[in-house]
Design a protein around this motif. Sequence first.
Motif, PDB file in Angstrom:
ATOM      1  N   SER A 165      -1.006   2.034  -3.728  1.00 25.92           N
ATOM      2  CA  SER A 165      -1.276   2.976  -2.635  1.00 25.92           C
ATOM      3  C   SER A 165      -0.708   2.315  -1.386  1.00 25.92           C
ATOM      4  O   SER A 165      -0.122   1.234  -1.455  1.00 25.92           O
ATOM      5  N   SER A 224      -2.077   0.711   0.904  1.00 23.66           N
ATOM      6  CA  SER A 224      -2.650  -0.597   1.214  1.00 23.66           C
ATOM      7  C   SER A 224      -2.490  -1.616   0.087  1.00 23.66           C
ATOM      8  O   SER A 224      -2.491  -2.817   0.338  1.00 23.66           O
ATOM      9  N   LEU A 225      -2.405  -1.147  -1.148  1.00 24.44           N
ATOM     10  CA  LEU A 225      -2.571  -2.061  -2.280  1.00 24.44           C
ATOM     11  C   LEU A 225      -1.332  -2.202  -3.142  1.00 24.44           C
ATOM     12  O   LEU A 225      -0.671  -1.214  -3.456  1.00 24.44           O
ATOM     13  N   VAL A 257      -4.112  -6.823  -0.526  1.00 19.72           N
ATOM     14  CA  VAL A 257      -4.157  -5.989   0.675  1.00 19.72           C
ATOM     15  C   VAL A 257      -2.935  -6.329   1.538  1.00 19.72           C
ATOM     16  O   VAL A 257      -2.233  -7.307   1.266  1.00 19.72           O
TER      17      VAL A 257
END
Lengths: 388, 388, 388
Positions: A22, A24-25, A369
């Motif tokens: 995603s 962020s990840l 992160v």
Amino acid sequence: MTLTENLTVDPSILEPAGESISDSLVRTLPGHAYSSPEVFAKEQEHLFEKMWLCVARSSDIAKPGDFQTVQVGSENLIISRNRKKEARAFFNVCRHRGAKVCSAESGEGARSFQCPYHAWTYDLDGKLIAAPNLTKMPDIGREEYGLRKAHVREWLGYVWVSLAEEAPSFEETVMGAVRSRLGDIEQIEHYDIDNLQVGRRITYDVKANWKLIVENFMECYHCATIHPELTEVLPEFADGLAAQYFVGHGAEFGEGISGFTVDGSEGVEKIPGVTDDQDRRYYAVTIRPNVFVNLVPDHVIFHRMIPLAPDHTIVVCDWLYLPSVIESGVDLSKSIELFHRVNLQDFDACELCQKATDSRAYAQGGVLVPSEHHIADFQNWAADAIKG
Amino acid sequence: MTLTENLTVDPSILEPAGESISDSLVRTLPGHAYSSPEVFAKEQEHLFEKMWLCVARSSDIAKPGDFQTVQVGSENLIISRNRKKEARAFFNVCRHRGAKVCSAESGEGARSFQCPYHAWTYDLDGKLIAAPNLTKMPDIGREEYGLRKAHVREWLGYVWVSLAEEAPSFEETVMGAVRSRLGDIEQIEHYDIDNLQVGRRITYDVKANWKLIVENFMECYHCATIHPELTEVLPEFADGLAAQYFVGHGAEFGEGISGFTVDGSEGVEKIPGVTDDQDRRYYAVTIRPNVFVNLVPDHVIFHRMIPLAPDHTIVVCDWLYLPSVIESGVDLSKSIELFHRVNLQDFDACELCQKATDSRAYAQGGVLVPSEHHIADFQNWAADAIKG
Amino acid sequence: MTLTENLTVDPSILEPAGESISDSLVRTLPGHAYSSPEVFAKEQEHLFEKMWLCVARSSDIAKPGDFQTVQVGSENLIISRNRKKEARAFFNVCRHRGAKVCSAESGEGARSFQCPYHAWTYDLDGKLIAAPNLTKMPDIGREEYGLRKAHVREWLGYVWVSLAEEAPSFEETVMGAVRSRLGDIEQIEHYDIDNLQVGRRITYDVKANWKLIVENFMECYHCATIHPELTEVLPEFADGLAAQYFVGHGAEFGEGISGFTVDGSEGVEKIPGVTDDQDRRYYAVTIRPNVFVNLVPDHVIFHRMIPLAPDHTIVVCDWLYLPSVIESGVDLSKSIELFHRVNLQDFDACELCQKATDSRAYAQGGVLVPSEHHIADFQNWAADAIKG
């Protein structure tokens, strides 16, 4: 309810890290990268027994005939200095019947290395110079039956070795890592590390994979949680951004902080070559695969790792100061205590991660992160290196 | 002279037990069923990480936020109770970088579980509720990145978990075992095990395969040899017939025996629901794969096993009594001492068997006499279960 | 610079030793012959579990019912004496459910061996003579379900066993080794070893492969370096030629040496059968795979090895003297001390070799000088034996 499927893959193949999940990840390596004996054996073969590894402080073998026996990958080596004061590295194995030639961990002023079994004797360049009845066996070549050698270099006051047939370029790999991080080599030369002296050496026995230790060193998302003293001295670390993220950037000391000490009090005499830009700043450098260097104005903290098993790594940490500081006998405990605590905090965290690496809940790994995304580069480098 | 040939078979394939040799004798499993790491790994995967396993007494996690960390197969789990007082089971692995979230063996009244590395924080239902910078990463799903869950049930005052994707039917497997042994479920409900209290817990460290412990529990051919106290209380055991052999049958106390105690002296207050048929009788129930229940009129002895290696099993044994008995402070040592001795006698015997499992003299296994023939059913069940 | 290539071979295949490199040098076995678990497992199977092995002094089981439990390859055996005073060897495994029948290391005057689990009971010839309900199971054959037997012989006052289906010829193998070394069997009979008594037994725990211990015993090129006391007594050993090299040759005591003692002082009463030719001489005999015998005029030093792992071997050494010497209570310490020192010196050397067997610098092995060339015969014998 859905649980993770069981892992049924070739244990020596690692899925690449860094895949985006995603915004962020991104993914980490799978858990078995940190626990598999097969992966570890390949890392020993392709990384630790090929790349340039830092194995000793040059001053540990200051004079001709001084020596240390050190572990490099799965091999034991004799590191010593010859009559011309050049560093030498030998496999610690007699060429006759294979006895370990040197059992001592270190020694001073040896004139030769004599095997304790049949007295085959080698000079400080590894050449066979004596053995019972050797004169009656003129067909035994003295060089040919000398101790087997490894490549050796000295830089930053440390001895580096490579067991590769052909050693990789020291300039591109070791010095290249410093250049990429700090912008140019001059930045580290200001600290004159060659001429600093060891104020303290602490050896840590860590029950964790060496890659977990590297990854820990590369990110600061954990700093606010586990490093209260460090984030007090370097407030920007509390935001989770590691200094290594930006080329040439050093983390600035906080207001009211006088030195890189456990309570922010004044440090010791500044290293003369340190520039104004470098003053009141902390720089961390990772030199793959086994070295971390930490630079602050008045001292240098130099870590080197010795991986022994998938879940076991020795870390040797030197605190280096100006000779004049060491000679003065000034109290160094406050500057040593800061990073000693950081080390203990970090190694505890790495050990907690090690325990879950073989859980099915970590079979596909975890997530990074944004302030950790750069770790995926290291992970893929390590995974690619063992494909060879 | 003829010796047994060497064993050269796929170590994970087990010949079926139960083959008839003569009127009296049938075969057991081969020796490697008890010593092979491959067989054990398959048992962990197909039995202990799939079936319903008993992992804790419900009262061990009495209140919301009470927790225990427990080993299930090769996995470590957090067993806890949420705000609604429901039992919950989580893999003890942070979803971020895989650190072990809970290092404590147990705790009380936790409000959440916080990973010690980067402070990712989960509520008592496993949901991710906090992390550094989490608000800046809105794409991280709080449920999706919650702790991974295992199936959980409570019955008989114990917490049972299953790590399977789809848990097997609790009613058919766990309750079914009780039904097959006792005739119907009501028979065990008379003992009101949910509401009994732990008078004593003893944990045994046994250097033997878990199947040897089950097999030992299933037969009484050894009782006359190693259990003098038990056969004094239950004279029919001296004949070698295990009570488990007959549906609904309980072994009767001997004449002159007042209670199920080490010297046959009077026990404590009888459990009110125990019927006249059940009075002065001992019932043993095996719930595959990891539980043995022993029922006597005034207490219940509840064993659960935790296999750690082919030759290493932990057995936790609870002695359960009426709350009024526990509160009265009456001396329980004579009833505890009886089965504690039985346990020690049995586990010694199991350890003696373990030592010979890799001998060529036991490569094809041993033999079962008529009063042991039913063990072959268990052995074949275990061997079949790991074929999947 | 050229380093040795990595070893990538089937770990259970050993390149032959003895290949000529130059006039002086021939090759040894490769390093993994001494460190590989696969090679060791094959050696256990093909050598230690097939050949005649010396396992006990006959006097250790002097009377009927005396017994010892001993390790032979990977098996545990009961060695005992029956009512006719014949030595017997049984696998220490109950035929019923496989429990270890005898846990004691030794005992005296047993009337039978009873399994501690279900009381199956065997007489001193291994026959099943009792068990619970045995009379109700008439189809169980008492011989058929007796303890499994191993072949057993007594010679030189020692008990020898073979676990092979068909034992090799004792005359050709054990006695043949003595004949090849000494010329004929009479030469050893002069020492009347059967009737000597144990003056001292020392058990050594050696962290080295059993073959390194054999090889060490076979050559004396190391004597000048590590055995100052021995070369003082036997000056020809200082030249590096092992006595075993020449059929029938015994190393002569030096001038001024009165006995085979640590300081060359007078020994004890001479064994009457020792001939003038044998007087003032030392003879060493290797009986493959696990015995070394050392003959001197007044005593015999008898070593037997028990290999436990690739890098772990137990060596039991007996010092044997005339019964009249033992009874006299004369001080034996000076003769014991000589070979005890030799043992410690040798085993230290073997342990130093073990450490390098998995180095890439010893992957292709080492070299043998002319006074060691005969070791290649032993090495090839061992390598050939495990091919079967």
